[in-house]
Write a protein that holds these residues in place. Structure first.
Motif, PDB file in Angstrom:
ATOM      1  N   ASN A   9      11.987  20.683  84.857  1.00  0.00           N
ATOM      2  CA  ASN A   9      11.124  21.756  85.343  1.00  0.00           C
ATOM      3  C   ASN A   9      10.024  21.994  84.309  1.00  0.00           C
ATOM      4  OD1 ASN A   9      12.701  22.426  87.732  1.00  0.00           O
ATOM      5  ND2 ASN A   9      14.227  23.223  86.308  1.00  0.00           N
ATOM      6  N   ASP A  10       8.782  22.038  84.755  1.00  0.00           N
ATOM      7  CA  ASP A  10       7.663  22.186  83.836  1.00  0.00           C
ATOM      8  C   ASP A  10       7.741  23.497  83.066  1.00  0.00           C
ATOM      9  OD1 ASP A  10       6.634  19.778  84.615  1.00  0.00           O
ATOM     10  OD2 ASP A  10       5.236  20.630  86.080  1.00  0.00           O
ATOM     11  N   SER A  11       7.556  23.405  81.752  1.00  0.00           N
ATOM     12  CA  SER A  11       7.516  24.579  80.881  1.00  0.00           C
ATOM     13  C   SER A  11       6.839  24.176  79.584  1.00  0.00           C
ATOM     14  CB  SER A  11       8.929  25.107  80.604  1.00  0.00           C
ATOM     15  OG  SER A  11       9.625  24.242  79.708  1.00  0.00           O
ATOM     16  N   ILE A  12       6.678  25.127  78.660  1.00  0.00           N
ATOM     17  CA  ILE A  12       6.072  24.847  77.362  1.00  0.00           C
ATOM     18  C   ILE A  12       6.893  23.825  76.587  1.00  0.00           C
ATOM     19  CG2 ILE A  12       7.280  26.708  76.165  1.00  0.00           C
ATOM     20  CD1 ILE A  12       3.632  25.526  75.620  1.00  0.00           C
ATOM     21  N   LEU A  13       8.170  23.659  76.920  1.00  0.00           N
ATOM     22  CA  LEU A  13       9.005  22.652  76.269  1.00  0.00           C
ATOM     23  C   LEU A  13       8.357  21.275  76.345  1.00  0.00           C
ATOM     24  CD1 LEU A  13      11.801  21.714  75.057  1.00  0.00           C
ATOM     25  CD2 LEU A  13      12.475  21.300  77.428  1.00  0.00           C
ATOM     26  N   ASN A  14       7.750  20.950  77.484  1.00  0.00           N
ATOM     27  CA  ASN A  14       7.175  19.621  77.655  1.00  0.00           C
ATOM     28  C   ASN A  14       6.016  19.364  76.693  1.00  0.00           C
ATOM     29  OD1 ASN A  14       9.002  19.072  79.668  1.00  0.00           O
ATOM     30  ND2 ASN A  14       7.641  19.727  81.316  1.00  0.00           N
ATOM     31  N   THR A  15       5.310  20.413  76.299  1.00  0.00           N
ATOM     32  CA  THR A  15       4.252  20.268  75.294  1.00  0.00           C
ATOM     33  C   THR A  15       4.849  19.900  73.938  1.00  0.00           C
ATOM     34  OG1 THR A  15       2.813  21.858  76.419  1.00  0.00           O
ATOM     35  CG2 THR A  15       2.387  21.462  74.081  1.00  0.00           C
ATOM     36  N   ILE A  20       6.110  15.691  69.634  1.00  0.00           N
ATOM     37  CA  ILE A  20       7.029  14.974  68.741  1.00  0.00           C
ATOM     38  C   ILE A  20       7.084  13.485  69.055  1.00  0.00           C
ATOM     39  CG2 ILE A  20       8.464  16.996  68.266  1.00  0.00           C
ATOM     40  CD1 ILE A  20      10.572  15.828  70.170  1.00  0.00           C
ATOM     41  N   ARG A  21       6.683  13.094  70.260  1.00  0.00           N
ATOM     42  CA  ARG A  21       6.636  11.674  70.618  1.00  0.00           C
ATOM     43  C   ARG A  21       5.329  11.018  70.161  1.00  0.00           C
ATOM     44  NH1 ARG A  21      10.447  10.002  74.738  1.00  0.00           N
ATOM     45  NH2 ARG A  21      11.246  11.686  76.076  1.00  0.00           N
ATOM     46  N   ASP A  22       4.264  11.778  70.056  1.00  0.00           N
ATOM     47  CA  ASP A  22       2.930  11.251  69.783  1.00  0.00           C
ATOM     48  C   ASP A  22       2.865  10.675  68.367  1.00  0.00           C
ATOM     49  OD1 ASP A  22       0.079  11.241  68.926  1.00  0.00           O
ATOM     50  OD2 ASP A  22      -0.258  12.151  70.887  1.00  0.00           O
ATOM     51  N   THR A  23       2.513   9.397  68.238  1.00  0.00           N
ATOM     52  CA  THR A  23       2.534   8.725  66.942  1.00  0.00           C
ATOM     53  C   THR A  23       1.511   9.291  65.963  1.00  0.00           C
ATOM     54  OG1 THR A  23       1.032   7.012  67.796  1.00  0.00           O
ATOM     55  CG2 THR A  23       3.402   6.558  67.874  1.00  0.00           C
ATOM     56  N   VAL A  24       0.483   9.966  66.473  1.00  0.00           N
ATOM     57  CA  VAL A  24      -0.501  10.588  65.587  1.00  0.00           C
ATOM     58  C   VAL A  24      -0.008  11.954  65.124  1.00  0.00           C
ATOM     59  CG1 VAL A  24      -2.859  11.479  65.412  1.00  0.00           C
ATOM     60  CG2 VAL A  24      -2.418   9.339  66.634  1.00  0.00           C
ATOM     61  N   ILE A  25       0.400  12.799  66.054  1.00  0.00           N
ATOM     62  CA  ILE A  25       0.818  14.162  65.716  1.00  0.00           C
ATOM     63  C   ILE A  25       2.091  14.156  64.882  1.00  0.00           C
ATOM     64  CG2 ILE A  25       1.546  16.383  66.679  1.00  0.00           C
ATOM     65  CD1 ILE A  25      -0.181  15.790  69.110  1.00  0.00           C
TER      66      ILE A  25
END
Length: 219
Positions: A9-15, A20-25
């Protein structure tokens, strides 16, 4: 075992998961730790809806009122070292919980693609009749969680078990569902489909411990 995949279910969790998956961030270790902590807070909130509550009278400056107070007697156990940021997020919400810590790591055998889970350190209070929360950010094969659960058995039988993870592989979820008691509930941020030949989650995010605290020397 009941599984709650919160990202369905879409929520701020997905952000937080995207960052944490993004290799840059994820190169910013402080932001990575904070995002894991925030995911722990989201999972703690969702988990809290399943707990037991009792009525309590509170006196405000203007009048008395009845409120519902959570009454589970909790023990929060995290797997070192990657579990520490997740532990912080959970204890931000469950601040009255007792705490346990365990060191569990992969020991690779002659074949680098095979390993066993080694437990070297454990500190735990009495678990008898309590709500046990086991936190491990990555559920790959599920063997670390099982090794932790087996190591905790001498400390008593909990009333119920809650597993908390950021990301898991479907294979790992199938494994723990097979080996954990029926009164176990898993709260997880996202479920990925695959494990590679070395037992790492794909797409996953890499090594959570290294991203949070820096690369470790192998022994």
């Amino acid at each position: 075992m009941t599984i709650h995949n919160i990202s369905e279910n879409d929520s701020i969790l997905n952000t937080f998961l995207a960052e944490i998956r993004d290799t840059v961030i994820q190169k910013d270790s402080m932001r990575f730790r904070r995002n894991i902590e925030r995911i722990g807070e989201v999972l703690a909130y969702e988990m809290s809806k399943s707990f037991d509550y009792k009525s309590k009278t509170v006196e405000t400056p203007l009048a008395k009122t009845e409120v519902q107070i959570q009454e589970n007697d909790m023990v929060l156990c995290s797997i070192l070292r990657a579990g520490l940021p997740l532990h912080n997020g959970l204890i931000n919400y469950f601040d009255k919980a007792e705490n346990a810590f365990i060191s569990a790591y992969r020991h690779h055998l002659k074949n680098p693609e095979t390993f066993e889970i080694i437990v070297e350190y454990l500190a735990c209070p009495n678990l008898k009749g309590k709500t046990l929360i086991l936190a491990d950010p990555m559920v790959a094969t599920g063997q670390s969680l099982l090794a932790t659960f087996e190591a905790l058995k001498p400390f008593g039988t909990p009333k119920e078990i809650h597993l908390v993870a950021v990301i898991g592989a479907q294979e790992g979820l199938d494994f723990i569902k097979k080996h954990f008691p029926k009164n176990t509930t898993l709260w997880i941020g996202a479920v990925d489909k695959d494990l590679n030949s070395k037992g790492y989650i794909v797409p996953g995010l890499g090594d959570a411990g290294d991203l949070a605290f820096g690369e470790k020397l192998q022994h």
